[in-house]
Write a protein that holds these residues in place. Sequence first.
Motif, PDB file in Angstrom:
ATOM      1  N   GLU A 108       9.638  -4.142 -19.238  1.00  0.00           N
ATOM      2  CA  GLU A 108       9.963  -4.615 -17.897  1.00  0.00           C
ATOM      3  C   GLU A 108       8.702  -4.744 -17.059  1.00  0.00           C
ATOM      4  N   LEU A 109       8.723  -5.711 -16.145  1.00  0.00           N
ATOM      5  CA  LEU A 109       7.646  -5.790 -15.173  1.00  0.00           C
ATOM      6  C   LEU A 109       7.982  -4.828 -14.045  1.00  0.00           C
ATOM      7  N   ILE A 110       7.201  -3.762 -13.937  1.00  0.00           N
ATOM      8  CA  ILE A 110       7.515  -2.753 -12.919  1.00  0.00           C
ATOM      9  C   ILE A 110       7.028  -3.218 -11.554  1.00  0.00           C
ATOM     10  N   GLU A 111       5.796  -3.701 -11.549  1.00  0.00           N
ATOM     11  CA  GLU A 111       5.219  -4.054 -10.259  1.00  0.00           C
ATOM     12  C   GLU A 111       4.076  -5.024 -10.451  1.00  0.00           C
ATOM     13  N   MET A 112       3.923  -5.967  -9.516  1.00  0.00           N
ATOM     14  CA  MET A 112       2.753  -6.831  -9.566  1.00  0.00           C
ATOM     15  C   MET A 112       2.261  -7.065  -8.154  1.00  0.00           C
ATOM     16  N   ASP A 113       0.931  -6.954  -7.989  1.00  0.00           N
ATOM     17  CA  ASP A 113       0.365  -7.142  -6.662  1.00  0.00           C
ATOM     18  C   ASP A 113      -1.127  -7.381  -6.803  1.00  0.00           C
ATOM     19  N   GLU A 114      -1.801  -7.493  -5.642  1.00  0.00           N
ATOM     20  CA  GLU A 114      -3.253  -7.598  -5.714  1.00  0.00           C
ATOM     21  C   GLU A 114      -3.817  -6.323  -6.336  1.00  0.00           C
ATOM     22  N   THR A 115      -4.844  -6.514  -7.118  1.00  0.00           N
ATOM     23  CA  THR A 115      -5.390  -5.385  -7.870  1.00  0.00           C
ATOM     24  C   THR A 115      -5.767  -4.219  -6.955  1.00  0.00           C
ATOM     25  N   LYS A 116      -6.429  -4.572  -5.839  1.00  0.00           N
ATOM     26  CA  LYS A 116      -6.882  -3.537  -4.910  1.00  0.00           C
ATOM     27  C   LYS A 116      -5.718  -2.631  -4.490  1.00  0.00           C
ATOM     28  N   LYS A 117      -4.611  -3.314  -4.177  1.00  0.00           N
ATOM     29  CA  LYS A 117      -3.463  -2.555  -3.712  1.00  0.00           C
ATOM     30  C   LYS A 117      -2.841  -1.739  -4.855  1.00  0.00           C
ATOM     31  N   MET A 118      -2.773  -2.370  -6.024  1.00  0.00           N
ATOM     32  CA  MET A 118      -2.157  -1.687  -7.174  1.00  0.00           C
ATOM     33  C   MET A 118      -2.885  -0.385  -7.494  1.00  0.00           C
ATOM     34  N   PHE A 119      -4.200  -0.383  -7.318  1.00  0.00           N
ATOM     35  CA  PHE A 119      -4.947   0.802  -7.715  1.00  0.00           C
ATOM     36  C   PHE A 119      -5.096   1.815  -6.581  1.00  0.00           C
ATOM     37  N   THR A 120      -4.836   1.356  -5.350  1.00  0.00           N
ATOM     38  CA  THR A 120      -4.977   2.320  -4.260  1.00  0.00           C
ATOM     39  C   THR A 120      -3.638   2.762  -3.692  1.00  0.00           C
ATOM     40  N   ALA A 121      -2.750   1.778  -3.525  1.00  0.00           N
ATOM     41  CA  ALA A 121      -1.472   2.150  -2.919  1.00  0.00           C
ATOM     42  C   ALA A 121      -0.314   1.424  -3.569  1.00  0.00           C
ATOM     43  N   PRO A 122      -0.034   1.724  -4.836  1.00  0.00           N
ATOM     44  CA  PRO A 122       1.085   1.042  -5.488  1.00  0.00           C
ATOM     45  C   PRO A 122       2.391   1.450  -4.831  1.00  0.00           C
ATOM     46  N   SER A 123       3.369   0.556  -4.877  1.00  0.00           N
ATOM     47  CA  SER A 123       4.608   0.896  -4.187  1.00  0.00           C
ATOM     48  C   SER A 123       5.568   1.650  -5.100  1.00  0.00           C
ATOM     49  N   LYS A 124       5.318   1.593  -6.430  1.00  0.00           N
ATOM     50  CA  LYS A 124       6.233   2.300  -7.329  1.00  0.00           C
ATOM     51  C   LYS A 124       5.584   3.565  -7.869  1.00  0.00           C
ATOM     52  N   LYS A 125       6.391   4.569  -8.069  1.00  0.00           N
ATOM     53  CA  LYS A 125       5.910   5.852  -8.566  1.00  0.00           C
ATOM     54  C   LYS A 125       5.327   5.715  -9.985  1.00  0.00           C
ATOM     55  N   GLN A 126       6.041   4.935 -10.828  1.00  0.00           N
ATOM     56  CA  GLN A 126       5.587   4.781 -12.219  1.00  0.00           C
ATOM     57  C   GLN A 126       4.192   4.174 -12.281  1.00  0.00           C
ATOM     58  N   THR A 127       3.955   3.170 -11.435  1.00  0.00           N
ATOM     59  CA  THR A 127       2.655   2.534 -11.417  1.00  0.00           C
ATOM     60  C   THR A 127       1.583   3.545 -11.062  1.00  0.00           C
ATOM     61  N   GLU A 128       1.882   4.320 -10.033  1.00  0.00           N
ATOM     62  CA  GLU A 128       0.901   5.295  -9.590  1.00  0.00           C
ATOM     63  C   GLU A 128       0.582   6.291 -10.703  1.00  0.00           C
ATOM     64  N   ASP A 129       1.649   6.767 -11.370  1.00  0.00           N
ATOM     65  CA  ASP A 129       1.433   7.700 -12.468  1.00  0.00           C
ATOM     66  C   ASP A 129       0.541   7.092 -13.541  1.00  0.00           C
ATOM     67  N   TYR A 130       0.788   5.811 -13.827  1.00  0.00           N
ATOM     68  CA  TYR A 130       0.036   5.193 -14.911  1.00  0.00           C
ATOM     69  C   TYR A 130      -1.422   4.975 -14.527  1.00  0.00           C
ATOM     70  N   VAL A 131      -1.662   4.379 -13.326  1.00  0.00           N
ATOM     71  CA  VAL A 131      -3.053   4.050 -12.988  1.00  0.00           C
ATOM     72  C   VAL A 131      -3.875   5.309 -12.702  1.00  0.00           C
ATOM     73  N   THR A 132      -3.206   6.367 -12.362  1.00  0.00           N
ATOM     74  CA  THR A 132      -3.971   7.590 -12.147  1.00  0.00           C
ATOM     75  C   THR A 132      -4.079   8.396 -13.441  1.00  0.00           C
ATOM     76  N   GLY A 133      -3.538   7.844 -14.493  1.00  0.00           N
ATOM     77  CA  GLY A 133      -3.750   8.463 -15.801  1.00  0.00           C
ATOM     78  C   GLY A 133      -2.816   9.601 -16.109  1.00  0.00           C
ATOM     79  N   ARG A 134      -1.655   9.654 -15.440  1.00  0.00           N
ATOM     80  CA  ARG A 134      -0.757  10.760 -15.709  1.00  0.00           C
ATOM     81  C   ARG A 134       0.074  10.528 -16.975  1.00  0.00           C
TER      82      ARG A 134
END
Lengths: 349, 300, 256
Positions: free
Chosen positions: C228-254
């Motif tokens: 599934e596509l969880i979230e898509m946005d500008e890269t800057k936003k995805m890595f600093t303030a993603p809107s979904k919890k799963q995205t945040e967990d993934y980009v922060t390496g959890r």
Amino acid sequence: MRSSDLYTRKFHVSEFLAEKLIAATAFLSFAVIILIFVFVFREALPIFSSSEPATHDEAVQEEVETYGEEALGEASQLRAAEEKERRAGSIEHVEGNASLRNLLSTDWQPVSGEPKFGLLPLIVGSLKVSLIAILLAAPLAILAALYTSTFAPKRVKEILKPAIEILAGFPSVVIGFFALIVLATFVQDLFGTMYRLNAFVGGVALSLAVIPIVYTIAEDAIAAVPKSMTEASLALGATSWQTALFVTLPAATPGIFAAVLLGVGRAFGETMIVLMATGNAALMTFNVTDPVRTMSATIGAEMAEVVFGDTHYNVLFLIGSILFIFTFTLNAVAEFYIRRRLLRKFRGG
Amino acid sequence: MRNAPWLGTLTVVGSGAAALTIILLVVVVMANILIGGWDTLSWEFLSAAPTEGMTAGGVFPAIVGTFLRVILMSIVGVPIGAITAIYLSEYASQRSIFARFIRFAVNTLAGVPAIVFGLFGLGFFIQFVGGGMDRAFGDGVELRWAQPNLLWASLTMALMTLPVVIVSVEEAMRNVPRELREASLALGASRWQTVYKVVLPNSITGLLTGGVLAVSRGAGEVAPILFTGAAYFLPHLPNSLSDQFMELGYHIYVMSTQSPDVEATMGIQYATTLVLLLLTFSLNFAAVYLRYRMRKRAIA
Amino acid sequence: MTTSMDETRIRTEGLNLFYGPKQALKSVSVDLKKSRVTALIGPSGCGKSTFLRALNRMNDLIDDVHVEGKVLIEGVDIYDPKVDVVELRKRVGMIFQKSNPFPKSIYENVAYGPRINGVNDRSKLDEMVERSLRQAALWDEVKDDLTKSGLALSGGQQQRLCIARAMAVNPEILLMDEPASALDPIATAKIEELIYQLKSTYTIVIVTHNMQQAARVSDDTAFFYLGELIEMDETKKMFTAPSKKQTEDYVTGRFG
């Protein structure tokens, strides 16, 4: 805007032709099998449609119905052949009677005054020679395969495999020649057999042709046993021979069985070796030192001399049909076993 | 018993002995034919025709016949085999019924006895096709095509060696990495362009191997030509497709089984066998070498 | 989003993709824009490569693949039966994870595409080969041995050769499937630099395992998880303030 022309799907003529041509050519292999079926059986067919020699016309009728137009030509040719014989006149040609009783008799005397087409001695002959060949070849080949893939040092392996490939490359007429000139004398000197050429000599010679087949497929089957399996056995403290005997060999059994089946098929159908080394007397005995006449050798020896279209000719084709069905069945069964083994291999079983 | 030392010894020694026996058999047969044929083998033997009722002279016509037959056979069989391999490896989906039928047919074809191919050649090529040609083009009296000849023998042989070519070429094609096909297709090449420009050039060795193996098998096989074209003795070389021909393997067969004085021609028989053996050997060695190179490259 | 509709080059609508009974993509709807680099990220087996290969129909090569929904490239549904897949792939180039030059010379590798399109004029080919190799920043390194085998190049050079080869057919879109995953850091840096330069000319979609790489090269980022596509946005936003919890967990390496 380039995007619109994405829609104009071009009809690639060459691409289309290439694909159809390739598929059609590939179909040829399948067609050949069908054609072999049709054309070998068709020449054997008149035996079944006429029990009386005089009813040849009936057989012709039958063919016309079965094969449509092209058979008309065939029919006229048959008639022409008969016509020619009648005109030749000088030799009184006796149309053989190939009734079922005649076919199942124990005498094969196709060119005597009263032709006898008993297939039994030929079938027994083929079975006898094939059995001798496979009994000699299978243990040798399977053991050698086991040796190559489990015990052999690399150097030995590098001699053994090419040696077997060389053996596989021996033309059968060369093996037949060797059996006829050298092996037959050797066997007679050794065992004092009454006849130089006999079933045993033929079987031994035939085993030379069968060994490479059984070896190659058995080796393949043994090599396909998952390493994890043998390693598990070795890790439990089993020696390499225990692993080979109690793990590898049982796991490779279906493949080895297929190898033996294909070996039998090869032995059964092989012609030149038995033609040259078995003595070719259609005796109905079970003694291995008697001369013997196999089905394949009968076709090889007699087909060049028969009159096209007469009963003898048809009976030879009938023998060919039996050979074909027999080897076809063996192959199908062997393939089933090989495939099953492969399937199991892929499932990681 | 499962840990009896004697059983271990027996297994190792027994299987080793079996392997040794096979090697010995190969050596004995080869040595016998080499020694038996060496003295008679000479340039003259290779280049002269049989003389004095085949009790002297050479085997030149038989060599020519064998060569003509395998060349004709390859011209027909190798392209058909290669195209079938292309189909099986590049076009057919592994699950298609059609492809499975063809694969089954190829395996079956490989197991059909040579003599049955001979019968097929007689029933189909000579009687059916040849007979049809004679009726269509002939004068109705003289048989030209409806009789054993070079063409029918070669075609019969081509069908018989088809599986050898197919298996070898297909193996070579499967060794071509999938990545290369993808690269070509992703560049907008069509399927045929990919086959023609990427897959085929990278499986040339396999094609050669297949061809050589087929020729080797074909050169040594006698059963299918017993009654589709080989002749005992011909005073001249074949000069048309509808001529019969002499042939090395057939020559060995008739000389050793049907000549009136077998002993007198023993040297000629051995030398002929040696020629045939050397011919098939060199072909097999070439095939083994090519395959070895191909596999080495596939691993690299 | 800041970009308007007509800058969309690739749009998928409810894209479902099945391998046999197994669903690999679940209703993926996304807009990919012109002159931008979009990174596809997510753990192994999440469908990002499958999605990439759906964009030039490379999945067609696999038996048993079944696609539902739409993939529009400049408004044309590429799964429409009227679409010429060969033509499509010329338009949408692809760079693979493992560099795959043909066992031919460098020159012939790059000339392959033009040749299958019927260009045989030597001077024209020369020109196309040089231009593509320059674009791929490889020209200076190989200009003196164009006849050398493409396989003789180093890993990074091989990958740039593959990029040059893809560009020689003038695609509009370049799909890259983890193009630097097999390369050392220096070669990777060169590829990333190249991607940066190419984005003015091409729409680039890149699959990557490497978060830093996604952050460095892309303008937009799409996060896939379990097809599934969880979230898509500008890269800057995805890595600093993603809107979904799963995205945040993934980009922060959890996880992943």
